[in-house]
Design an enzyme around this catalytic site. Structure first.
Site, PDB file in Angstrom:
ATOM      1  N   PHE A 129      38.484   9.193  -0.844  1.00 36.19           N
ATOM      2  CA  PHE A 129      39.266   8.141  -0.191  1.00 36.19           C
ATOM      3  C   PHE A 129      38.304   7.355   0.704  1.00 36.19           C
ATOM      4  CE2 PHE A 129      42.310   6.332   2.788  1.00 36.19           C
ATOM      5  CZ  PHE A 129      43.378   6.001   1.971  1.00 36.19           C
ATOM      6  N   TYR A 229      52.267  12.026   7.067  1.00 34.82           N
ATOM      7  CA  TYR A 229      53.291  11.113   6.521  1.00 34.82           C
ATOM      8  C   TYR A 229      53.413  11.146   5.006  1.00 34.82           C
ATOM      9  CZ  TYR A 229      49.090   8.146   6.181  1.00 34.82           C
ATOM     10  OH  TYR A 229      47.832   7.668   5.928  1.00 34.82           O
ATOM     11  N   LYS A 230      52.605  11.990   4.336  1.00 35.42           N
ATOM     12  CA  LYS A 230      52.709  12.054   2.878  1.00 35.42           C
ATOM     13  C   LYS A 230      53.711  13.160   2.511  1.00 35.42           C
ATOM     14  CE  LYS A 230      48.342   9.742   2.240  1.00 35.42           C
ATOM     15  NZ  LYS A 230      46.880   9.835   2.288  1.00 35.42           N
ATOM     16  N   ARG A 378      50.189   4.678 -10.192  1.00 35.45           N
ATOM     17  CA  ARG A 378      50.226   6.046  -9.681  1.00 35.45           C
ATOM     18  C   ARG A 378      51.672   6.493  -9.464  1.00 35.45           C
ATOM     19  NH1 ARG A 378      47.461   7.772  -3.994  1.00 35.45           N
ATOM     20  NH2 ARG A 378      49.167   6.451  -3.272  1.00 35.45           N
TER      21      ARG A 378
HETATM   22  C1  LIG Z   1      46.064   8.957   3.040  1.00 33.12           C
HETATM   23  C2  LIG Z   1      44.677   9.430   3.182  1.00 33.12           C
HETATM   24  C3  LIG Z   1      43.967   9.251   4.369  1.00 33.12           C
HETATM   25  C4  LIG Z   1      44.583   8.462   5.500  1.00 33.12           C
HETATM   26  O1  LIG Z   1      43.800   8.457   6.644  1.00 33.12           O
HETATM   27  P1  LIG Z   1      44.398   7.945   8.024  1.00 33.12           P
HETATM   28  O2  LIG Z   1      43.208   7.784   8.874  1.00 33.12           O
HETATM   29  O3  LIG Z   1      45.325   9.016   8.527  1.00 33.12           O
HETATM   30  O4  LIG Z   1      45.108   6.667   7.764  1.00 33.12           O
HETATM   31  C5  LIG Z   1      42.704   9.791   4.465  1.00 33.12           C
HETATM   32  N1  LIG Z   1      42.157  10.497   3.437  1.00 33.12           N
HETATM   33  C6  LIG Z   1      42.811  10.675   2.271  1.00 33.12           C
HETATM   34  C7  LIG Z   1      42.194  11.459   1.165  1.00 33.12           C
HETATM   35  C8  LIG Z   1      44.084  10.122   2.107  1.00 33.12           C
HETATM   36  O5  LIG Z   1      44.719  10.272   0.949  1.00 33.12           O
END
Ligand SMILES: *Cc1c(COP(=O)(O)O)cnc(C)c1O
Length: 419
Positions: A129, A229-230, A378
């Site tokens: 990510f 939040y997921k 997705r």
């Molecule tokens: C959703 C997600 C994030 C989100 O990071 P935030 O800083 O909390 O917005 C980070 N890493 C991964 C792998 C994600 O899927």
């Protein structure tokens, strides 16, 4: 029976055998929606809504500042951390809720690098990510490349790089379930390989917590972060969490040393004295409203077994991927998630040149999915609130769109800010 009816009755029989089916009653989801995006923003549990009203109308409105003690606002990061610990195979004293994944990664990268004098490489996967990679880059530009150097490679090359360059690598920072493809990395093996070379590991559990069994303590993972939040359904922008293994808990030094991480914040001492426990990962005042909502949302998991949740998730991605593969109208969709159910998380990713437009038409028809650049549609499967029949219905809508090519209509090509 025709083919459609065979699949439909299969969905119905899977629903009849589903021991988690009753949980849908714990969520507020509009009847008209087929929500395949709980992996991006979990829907609202009734318990969360109730708490949101309570914290605003009663606690804040009536009890004001006395609520820090009266309603234990001050303990929320720890209270929430304990509820999450059970879901990720962690000791209760190893987890705390705070900030975002990005900010928590900055803290953990700093902690880990300070322990690894003489090593500077942070190794990650190229398709991690982006924020995870950006946070390393930010630290690199702050302290210089001699101290921190980001390197990344394809996931399939990780073992070889650890083997060959292990002595120079300070930290292995990986995401357990790939956000785009849903591929699951082998946490046990990679952690063990890294440890054999003296590398510290940080795992990002954004797409694992609440849906996949994780055994942080058992695998002696050093550090982890994850998302509220997921799959934990804590609401938009809910606080994230941090895990620190017991062996590091009493020997931590993170640079965002705000007052909430002090050994006694209310002594208002002018010298920083870090808390000798997980509280040291805190920085400033907790987001009480958001944290309260996450706290209540986690009650949905009370009494549930993460293995049962995983079993339903596997049945669901298997059912949908087989159903899609059996539809001639969907043969343009290319599965880019692993074929083997044990190697994928709770989502299916399909590549198509018009994935963005297809997703827009799906949303217009009440099937909420998302698009991930450059070409991925997705579909997320949250086992707590989805039925197999609703998945079947979503695929019917998709089939109709592909058959009629409605996605070629100009109105769907307009890109929104958030995809
Ligand atoms: C959703 C997600 C994030 C989100 O990071 P935030 O800083 O909390 O917005 C980070 N890493 C991964 C792998 C994600 O899927």
């Amino acid at each position: 029976m025709n083919r459609r009816d065979v699949w439909f009755s299969k969905a119905q029989s899977l629903d009849r055998e589903d021991s988690l089916a009753y949980l849908i009653g714990e969520f507020l989801i509009p009847d008209s929606l087929l929500y395949l995006d709980g992996n991006s923003l979990g829907p609202m549990p009734l318990s969360a809504k109730k708490r949101a009203v309570e914290v605003v109308e009663k606690q804040w409105a009536n009890d004001l500042i006395t609520s820090w003690n009266k309603h234990a606002w001050i303990d929320l990061p720890v209270t929430v951390g304990k509820k999450i610990a059970r879901l990720i195979g962690a000791n209760e004293s190893s987890v705390i809720a705070c900030d975002s994944i990005s900010v928590n990664l900055f803290k953990l990268l700093s902690v880990a690098l300070l322990k690894q004098k003489g090593r500077s490489i942070v190794l990650s996967q190229t398709d991690n990510f982006p924020t995870d990679l950006y946070m390393v880059e930010g630290l690199q530009s702050l302290v210089g490349k001699a101290q921190v150097e980001l390197q990344h490679c394809e996931a399939s090359l990780l073992d070889r790089l650890i083997e060959e360059r292990g002595e120079d690598i300070a930290v292995l920072m990986l995401t357990h379930v790939n956000f785009r493809s849903g591929e699951v990395l082998d946490m046990e093996r990679l952690t063990k390989r890294a440890h054999q070379k003296g590398i510290l590991v940080i795992w990002d559990l954004a797409h694992s917590a609440g849906v996949l069994p994780v055994a942080l303590d058992k695998y002696e993972v050093d550090f982890a972060v994850g998302c509220g939040y997921k799959y934990l359904n804590g609401g938009p922008g809910a606080p994230a969490f941090v895990y620190v293994n017991q062996k590091h808990l009493h020997n931590l030094q993170q640079p965002l040393c705000g007052w909430m991480g002090h050994a006694s914040p209310f002594a208002f001492s002018s010298e920083y004295q870090p808390a000798n426990n997980i509280n040291q990962m805190l920085c400033g005042t907790p987001n009480v409203i958001s944290m309260s909502v996450l706290d209540a949302a986690l009650d949905v998991f009370d009494g549930l077994n993460i293995e049962d949740i995983r079993a339903k998730s596997c049945d669901m991605t298997t059912f949908v991927s087989e159903l899609i593969a059996d539809q001639p109208c969907l043969n343009e969709l290319q599965l880019s998630s692993p074929l083997n159910v044990n190697s994928r998380g709770s989502q299916l990713a399909y590549a198509h040149p018009s994935a963005y437009e297809i997703c827009q038409v799906l949303i217009k028809h009440g099937v909420i999915a998302d698009f991930r650049a450059p070409d991925i549609l997705r579909l997320g499967f949250s086992p707590l609130f989805l039925s197999f029949e609703s998945c079947f219905n979503a695929v019917e809508v998709l089939c109709d769109i592909m058959d009629n090519k409605t996605y070629l209509n100009d109105e769907f090509a307009q890109r929104n800010a958030v995809t």
